[in-house]
Enzyme design. Structure first.
Site, short mmCIF file in Angstrom:
data_model
loop_
_atom_site.label_atom_id
_atom_site.label_comp_id
_atom_site.label_asym_id
_atom_site.label_seq_id
_atom_site.Cartn_x
_atom_site.Cartn_y
_atom_site.Cartn_z
N ARG A 15 0.81 -1.23 0.00
CA ARG A 15 0.00 0.00 0.00
C ARG A 15 0.84 1.28 0.00
O ARG A 15 0.32 2.37 -0.19
CB ARG A 15 -0.98 -0.01 1.19
CG ARG A 15 -2.19 -0.90 0.92
CD ARG A 15 -3.24 -0.73 1.98
NE ARG A 15 -2.85 -1.34 3.24
CZ ARG A 15 -3.11 -0.82 4.44
NH1 ARG A 15 -3.73 0.34 4.55
NH2 ARG A 15 -2.74 -1.44 5.54
N GLN A 80 13.53 -14.27 5.42
CA GLN A 80 12.40 -15.16 5.76
C GLN A 80 12.00 -16.03 4.57
O GLN A 80 11.34 -17.05 4.75
CB GLN A 80 11.20 -14.30 6.19
CG GLN A 80 10.04 -15.12 6.74
CD GLN A 80 8.81 -14.28 7.06
OE1 GLN A 80 8.89 -13.06 7.11
NE2 GLN A 80 7.69 -14.93 7.28
C1 UD1 Z 1 -0.19 -8.27 13.76
C2 UD1 Z 1 -0.75 -9.11 14.90
C3 UD1 Z 1 -1.99 -8.44 15.47
C4 UD1 Z 1 -1.67 -7.04 15.92
C5 UD1 Z 1 -1.03 -6.26 14.78
C6 UD1 Z 1 -0.51 -4.94 15.30
C7 UD1 Z 1 -0.23 -11.39 14.24
C8 UD1 Z 1 -0.78 -12.65 13.73
N1 UD1 Z 1 -1.10 -10.40 14.41
O1 UD1 Z 1 -1.18 -8.28 12.75
O2 UD1 Z 1 -2.49 -9.19 16.56
O3 UD1 Z 1 -2.86 -6.40 16.36
O4 UD1 Z 1 0.10 -6.95 14.23
O5 UD1 Z 1 -0.06 -4.15 14.25
O6 UD1 Z 1 0.96 -11.29 14.51
N2 UD1 Z 1 5.89 -9.57 8.87
C9 UD1 Z 1 6.97 -10.31 8.48
N3 UD1 Z 1 6.75 -11.52 7.91
C10 UD1 Z 1 5.51 -12.01 7.71
C11 UD1 Z 1 4.42 -11.23 8.10
C12 UD1 Z 1 4.63 -10.01 8.69
O7 UD1 Z 1 8.12 -9.89 8.66
O8 UD1 Z 1 5.40 -13.12 7.18
C13 UD1 Z 1 6.14 -8.26 9.49
C14 UD1 Z 1 5.51 -7.13 8.72
O9 UD1 Z 1 6.43 -6.57 7.79
C15 UD1 Z 1 5.18 -6.15 9.82
C16 UD1 Z 1 4.92 -7.03 11.04
O10 UD1 Z 1 5.51 -8.28 10.76
O11 UD1 Z 1 6.28 -5.33 10.12
C17 UD1 Z 1 3.45 -7.19 11.35
O12 UD1 Z 1 2.83 -7.80 10.24
P1 UD1 Z 1 1.38 -7.41 9.78
O13 UD1 Z 1 1.04 -8.13 8.55
O14 UD1 Z 1 1.21 -5.95 9.82
O15 UD1 Z 1 0.54 -8.06 10.97
P2 UD1 Z 1 -0.97 -7.87 11.21
O16 UD1 Z 1 -1.70 -8.89 10.43
O17 UD1 Z 1 -1.31 -6.46 11.05
#
Ligand code: UD1
Ligand code: MG
Length: 463
Positions: A15, A80
């Site tokens: 986004r 990752q």
């Molecule tokens: C996550 C939490 C949620 C919380 C929210 C707060 C989980 C399952 N959920 O949700 O409870 O309220 O954050 O913002 O953790 N990332 C990786 N690898 C991945 C996926 C994500 O490095 O495979 C990183 C993203 O770049 C980001 C962070 O992890 O910096 C959070 O990921 P995001 O997808 O925003 O998590 P949410 O689904 O929003």
């Protein structure tokens, strides 16, 4: 007890609509990921950043920050691979955390830049803790379910939540402090049988909470704003600006227009500094006591001494300005400019790799590049140091107490000795000894009455 930070930064950031990974987008000049790393307290021995999308850009940025001494601890990265969820990110980092001898892990997100150092310190010091916040509009976040004693019972992602759970306004901030052995065990048992088909880190945290109490600690919602869009970036920037400017006001800095003044997180401002509207201070800018910066000035990586007056619309980059100097309006100090005390640089003066000793003055329309100007020397309007011959840069050296008349060119390499005088309009192509007068003059021609004769001649030609 070895505490390691695990920073999740593998997300694509679709986004943001950008070729730059989202964690490298700046907030007040510093990339989001640098804000997060700089919030780590001293007890964090090392940090592991989980990367994937834009990996090489993130790694290059990390190397640059390490080289510039901006990081509080050693930082390594783990790729990752295809991101399959926050839990998967933590699983992929497990071997690296083991290698670092991790005992406690502090988990943060690379795109959540405004978490305060004090909050990270709480995560680093407490037994087992999840950071939460209370939101008016909790949509999209994981909801925090607590036991009667306040400890964590469950985290339910919005997409997996029932209507009743969706009414909970306490949400997971996505930052945790946990014993590594317990979390690692829980990560081993994760599955992706949920609405998003992802491996949830939150499931592992809840699994830990089944074996030992996990405290739910609240923080200010602004600390947990993530950067997922340009609108988020603007909001973060506004919060960061308000936080930073309020902090400096408490320490005796005047802001004529606090919402229109951008001070980066690495600025150092002394008492009685005054910043006018539209000032922007990026990188490592230090301003001494009583220094005033006029409207629209942009300073990047500069140190400025006490009592300096910077008039409107000056641009200063990687330069040092001594006490009592007066600059501008519209002065341009480029990289490697060094001004000792009481130097005056006036309008439309540009400097680059130039040293001006105490009391030197160049008040109007000049270019001083690869040059040195001695104490008290006066540079007249329009001096150009001709430092570039089209192939190489050459130096100009001007001694002390020199007077250079207006509209001169010094063809470098060239030197002007102490106390010399250069006549106005001269082009200096050879070294001028101390105390000499140097001038170049084409002979002046005056023809009495010739102006009128010329006009008549032109008129006759037109008919
Ligand atoms: C996550 C939490 C949620 C919380 C929210 C707060 C989980 C399952 N959920 O949700 O409870 O309220 O954050 O913002 O953790 N990332 C990786 N690898 C991945 C996926 C994500 O490095 O495979 C990183 C993203 O770049 C980001 C962070 O992890 O910096 C959070 O990921 P995001 O997808 O925003 O998590 P949410 O689904 O929003
Ligand atoms: Mg998110």
């Amino acid at each position: 007890m070895s505490t390691i930070a695990l920073i999740l930064a593998a997300g694509l950031g679709k986004r943001m609509q950008s070729s730059l990974p989202k964690v490298l987008h700046p907030i007040l000049g510093d990339p989001a990921l640098l804000w997060v790393l700089r919030a780590l307290p001293a007890e964090v021995a090392a940090a592991v950043v989980v990367v994937h999308h834009g990996r090489s850009q993130v790694e290059a940025a990390l190397a640059g920050w390490a080289g510039a001494g901006l990081l509080p601890c050693p930082v390594t990265t783990v790729d990752q691979g295809e991101p399959l969820g926050t839990g998967h990110a933590a699983q992929q980092a497990a071997a690296e955390l083991d290698r670092l001898g991790c005992e406690r892990v502090v988990i943060l997100c690379g795109d959540v830049p405004l978490i305060r150092p004090g909050t990270v310190a709480r995560l680093a010091r407490s037994g087992a803790v999840l950071l939460a916040m209370d939101l008016e509009d909790p949509a999209g976040y994981g909801r925090v379910v607590q036991r009667a004693d306040g400890t964590l019972e469950a985290v339910v992602e919005h997409k997996d939540a029932s209507e009743a759970v969706r009414r909970i306004r306490r949400v997971n901030g996505g930052a945790y402090g946990l014993p590594w052995a317990g979390l690692k065990r829980a990560l081993g048992g994760l599955s992706n049988g949920n609405a998003q088909g992802e491996y949830y880190l939150t499931d592992a945290v809840v699994e830990v909470a089944g074996r030992q109490p996990v405290a739910v600690e609240l923080c200010e919602p602004a600390e947990m704003i993530g950067m997922n869009s340009r609108a988020d970036q603007a909001l973060l920037q506004a919060h960061a600006r308000d936080r930073i400017n309020a902090g400096w006001m408490e320490r005796g800095v005047t802001f004529l227009d606090p919402t229109g003044t951008l001070v980066g997180p690495r600025a150092e401002l002394a008492q009685d500094v005054l910043l006018a509207s539209g000032v922007s201070l990026g990188g490592a800018v230090a301003l001494g006591p009583g220094t005033q910066v006029g409207p629209g000035c942009v300073l990047t990586d500069c140190s400025v001494g006490a009592g300096v007056l910077i008039r409107p619309y000056c641009v200063l980059d990687r330069s040092q300005v001594g006490p009592g100097c007066q600059l501008g309006p519209f002065a341009h100090l480029r990289e490697g400019t060094l001004l000792e005390s009481g130097v005056h640089l006036g309008n439309f003066v540009e400097t680059k790799k130039a040293t001006l000793r105490s009391g030197a003055k160049a008040n109007h329309l000049s270019y001083l590049g690869d040059a040195e100007v001695g104490e008290r020397s006066n540079i007249g309007a329009g001096l150009i140091t001709c430092n570039y011959d089209g192939f190489h840069k050459h130096r100009t050296s001007i001694g002390k107490d020199v007077f250079v008349g207006s509209d001169c060119q010094l063809i470098a390499p060239v030197s002007v000795g102490d106390g010399a005088i250069i006549g106005a309009g001269s082009t200096i192509t050879a070294d001028v000894p101390p105390g000499a007068l140097a001038l170049t003059r084409a002979p002046l021609v005056i023809k009495e009455g010739a102006a009128e004769r010329l006009r008549q001649k032109q008129k006759a030609r037109r008919h």
